[in-house]
Design an enzyme around this catalytic site. Structure first.
Site, PDB file in Angstrom:
ATOM      1  N   HIS A 212       0.924  -1.101  -0.103  1.00 22.63           N
ATOM      2  CA  HIS A 212       0.178   0.285  -0.055  1.00 22.63           C
ATOM      3  C   HIS A 212       1.021   1.102   0.185  1.00 22.63           C
ATOM      4  O   HIS A 212       1.878   1.315   0.602  1.00 22.63           O
ATOM      5  CB  HIS A 212      -0.716  -0.089   1.182  1.00 22.63           C
ATOM      6  CG  HIS A 212      -1.840   0.790   1.551  1.00 22.63           C
ATOM      7  ND1 HIS A 212      -1.661   2.253   1.748  1.00 22.63           N
ATOM      8  CD2 HIS A 212      -3.195   0.810   1.412  1.00 22.63           C
ATOM      9  CE1 HIS A 212      -2.787   2.988   1.895  1.00 22.63           C
ATOM     10  NE2 HIS A 212      -3.550   2.209   1.573  1.00 22.63           N
TER      11      HIS A 212
ATOM     12  N   ASP B  51       3.094  -3.876   8.228  1.00 19.09           N
ATOM     13  CA  ASP B  51       1.983  -3.311   8.164  1.00 19.09           C
ATOM     14  C   ASP B  51       0.741  -4.196   8.213  1.00 19.09           C
ATOM     15  O   ASP B  51       0.573  -4.966   7.460  1.00 19.09           O
ATOM     16  CB  ASP B  51       2.036  -2.717   6.481  1.00 19.09           C
ATOM     17  CG  ASP B  51       0.749  -1.972   6.307  1.00 19.09           C
ATOM     18  OD1 ASP B  51      -0.127  -2.136   7.085  1.00 19.09           O
ATOM     19  OD2 ASP B  51       0.399  -1.552   5.018  1.00 19.09           O
TER      20      ASP B  51
ATOM     21  N   GLN C 249      -4.304  -4.698   7.345  1.00 21.09           N
ATOM     22  CA  GLN C 249      -5.466  -5.333   6.965  1.00 21.09           C
ATOM     23  C   GLN C 249      -5.209  -6.674   7.898  1.00 21.09           C
ATOM     24  O   GLN C 249      -6.286  -7.265   8.263  1.00 21.09           O
ATOM     25  CB  GLN C 249      -5.358  -5.891   5.404  1.00 21.09           C
ATOM     26  CG  GLN C 249      -5.525  -4.611   4.591  1.00 21.09           C
ATOM     27  CD  GLN C 249      -6.950  -4.071   4.398  1.00 21.09           C
ATOM     28  OE1 GLN C 249      -7.933  -4.941   4.891  1.00 21.09           O
ATOM     29  NE2 GLN C 249      -7.240  -2.944   4.122  1.00 21.09           N
TER      30      GLN C 249
ATOM     31  N   LYS D  43     -10.230   0.311  10.794  1.00 22.78           N
ATOM     32  CA  LYS D  43     -10.532  -0.983  10.153  1.00 22.78           C
ATOM     33  C   LYS D  43     -10.589  -2.139  10.941  1.00 22.78           C
ATOM     34  O   LYS D  43     -11.519  -3.161  10.526  1.00 22.78           O
ATOM     35  CB  LYS D  43      -9.136  -1.403   9.234  1.00 22.78           C
ATOM     36  CG  LYS D  43      -9.006  -0.376   8.182  1.00 22.78           C
ATOM     37  CD  LYS D  43      -7.949  -0.689   7.212  1.00 22.78           C
ATOM     38  CE  LYS D  43      -7.197   0.365   6.467  1.00 22.78           C
ATOM     39  NZ  LYS D  43      -7.936   0.466   5.347  1.00 22.78           N
TER      40      LYS D  43
ATOM     41  N   CYS E  84      -4.771   2.267  -3.923  1.00 20.53           N
ATOM     42  CA  CYS E  84      -3.582   2.962  -3.071  1.00 20.53           C
ATOM     43  C   CYS E  84      -2.373   1.956  -3.208  1.00 20.53           C
ATOM     44  O   CYS E  84      -1.614   1.858  -2.440  1.00 20.53           O
ATOM     45  CB  CYS E  84      -3.805   3.067  -1.518  1.00 20.53           C
ATOM     46  SG  CYS E  84      -4.938   4.179  -1.290  1.00 20.53           S
TER      47      CYS E  84
HETATM   48  N1  PLP Z   1      -1.871  -0.381   4.725  1.00 23.20           N
HETATM   49  C1  PLP Z   1      -2.794  -1.177   4.243  1.00 23.20           C
HETATM   50  C2  PLP Z   1      -2.375  -2.616   3.903  1.00 23.20           C
HETATM   51  C3  PLP Z   1      -3.877  -0.660   4.021  1.00 23.20           C
HETATM   52  O1  PLP Z   1      -5.021  -1.523   3.496  1.00 23.20           O
HETATM   53  C4  PLP Z   1      -4.055   0.541   4.506  1.00 23.20           C
HETATM   54  C5  PLP Z   1      -5.383   1.276   4.415  1.00 23.20           C
HETATM   55  O2  PLP Z   1      -6.314   1.032   3.508  1.00 23.20           O
HETATM   56  C6  PLP Z   1      -3.265   1.379   5.188  1.00 23.20           C
HETATM   57  C7  PLP Z   1      -1.954   0.766   5.420  1.00 23.20           C
HETATM   58  C8  PLP Z   1      -3.362   2.806   5.343  1.00 23.20           C
HETATM   59  O3  PLP Z   1      -4.135   2.972   6.485  1.00 23.20           O
HETATM   60  P1  PLP Z   1      -4.850   4.208   6.962  1.00 23.20           P
HETATM   61  O4  PLP Z   1      -5.323   5.031   5.765  1.00 23.20           O
HETATM   62  O5  PLP Z   1      -6.057   4.143   7.932  1.00 23.20           O
HETATM   63  O6  PLP Z   1      -3.659   5.166   7.591  1.00 23.20           O
END
Ligand code: PLP
Length: 400
Positions: A119, A196, A199, A222, A358
């Site tokens: 992401h 990270d 998810q 989430k 993203c």
């Molecule tokens: N990492 C992953 C795999 C994600 O799916 C997301 C959000 O969709 C993020 C990081 C970033 O999360 P946030 O936008 O809540 O900071």
């Protein structure tokens, strides 16, 4: 028809029902349980105060509730203790905190390793750090099923690797990454490991000691919590390597006009007024989640996911990206633009996500312009999938 015993706990779904709306964009953000709304209302109705500052009664109550959430998060993540947990505005901020706080650890020419499916939140902070410090950003390639190619990783992770930052569960491909193997490779070369978990944490693999990483980032919104809150777990020795990044109230032990001395984690990395209500709400969401039977949750999510994949596989023009294992499926349809399909689905009251999710470099890597993603949560049920497939068939009849 598969029923969700948790549906009634989420009032937004009743509101959606009156609009004939179904919600299948849960990987972007999830609806909230009544238990969390009650906790937010109780905090605001009971009288707010800022945390860690004043000695009066309301402040003591707010600070107690805020810090108790830290304990709950630590327990939920199986962290050694609450001092390992820092609250941030989200997973993105948590990863940026690391990319700035660890900057001094790198010498020009050293390597940061990521994977091809990250992401943007777990790509751009490292890409920018690499540019600032003259580092090499190494990208681990994927097998066709969406899993990082471990043979390639063995060749690419080496003595020059100072940090591995990897997603636990891809938000596009729905594939769990082989963290034990990848983290072992990084550790062998003394590199820091960042996972990270934005998810992955949602789907039951949230034991940070079992994962064994130095840092683990996630977003509250989430995991059925409020937005504006993130969590960064770090091992105690890993936190000690981080320099302070953002400066202001309550992160400082002593300050003079020209010098200052800062708290260690967690408070030293929470400058300014934190999202107090959000943190308290997150604690309530985790209480709610933990009071559910984990086997029942896993079985429900797996059955629903299998039904989603089977339904997509039964439609010959649909191609699913990778081999999703959990919670979501991202797909393209021959001859159909993803944005047109998402528009027609939306017109029929079906909320899905379309685009590059993203993860623009991943889409380039896959040679796909964009795709539609359906992502599931604990409150989705068989009826949601019937509605989705019905709307999909109607849309494809128009578009093909
Ligand atoms: N990492 C992953 C795999 C994600 O799916 C997301 C959000 O969709 C993020 C990081 C970033 O999360 P946030 O936008 O809540 O900071």
């Amino acid at each position: 028809m598969l029923h969700s015993p948790w549906r009634a706990d989420f009032p937004a779904l009743a509101a959606f029902d009156t609009e004939h709306q179904i919600y299948l964009d849960n990987a972007a953000t999830a609806q909230k349980p009544q238990a969390m709304l009650d906790a937010l209302a109780a905090y605001y109705h009971g009288g707010v105060a800022n945390v860690h500052r004043a000695g009066h009664g309301p402040a003591a109550r707010a600070t107690g509730a805020f810090e108790f959430s830290r304990v709950k998060v630590a327990r939920w993540l199986n962290a050694p203790g609450p001092a390992n947990i820092v609250f941030t505005p989200g997973a993105t901020s948590a990863l940026n905190l690391l990319a700035y706080g660890l900057e001094h650890e790198f010498k020009p020419g050293e390597q940061i390793v990521i994977s091809a499916l990250e992401h943007h939140a777990n790509l751009l902070p490292w890409q920018r750090l690499a540019e600032r410090r003259g580092l090499q950003l190494v990208v681990l390639p994927l097998l066709t099923n969406g899993v990082v190619d471990l043979d390639a990783a063995r060749l690419l992770i080496g003595p020059g690797t100072r940090l591995l930052a990897i997603s636990q569960l891809s938000n596009v491909l729905g594939v769990w990454q082989p963290l034990p193997e990848l983290l072992a490779m990084a550790r062998q070369h003394g590199a820091l490991t960042v996972v990270d978990g934005a998810q992955g944490a949602v789907h039951g693999r949230n034991d940070v000691q079992a994962i064994g990483c130095d840092f683990y980032a996630l977003s509250s919104h989430k995991v059925y919590g409020p937005d504006g809150v993130g969590v960064l777990y770090g091992k105690t020795d890993a936190w000690a390597r981080l320099r302070h990044w953002q400066f202001g109230g309550e992160m400082v032990r002593a300050a003079d006009y020209h010098t200052a001395d800062f708290h260690p984690a967690p408070l030293g990395f929470e400058a300014g007024t934190p999202p107090i209500a959000g943190v308290i709400g997150l604690g309530a969401s985790l209480d709610y989640l933990q009071s559910q039977d984990p086997n029942a949750l896993n079985t429900h999510e797996a059955t629903l996911h299998a039904a989603l994949l089977n339904g997509l596989a039964a439609r010959p023009t649909v191609r699913v990206l990778g081999q999703p294992q959990t919670a979501l499926a991202t797909f393209v349809v021959k001859g159909v633009h993803h944005a047109d399909l998402a528009t027609l689905l939306s017109e029929q009251g079906v909320a899905v996500r379309a685009g590059q999710h993203c993860a623009m470099p991943l889409f380039k890597h896959l040679g796909v312009a964009g795709a539609v993603r359906v992502s599931l949560a604990m409150y989705n049920d068989g009826a949601d999938l019937v509605r989705f497939f019905d709307a999909l068939d109607q849309s494809l009849a128009v578009l093909t």
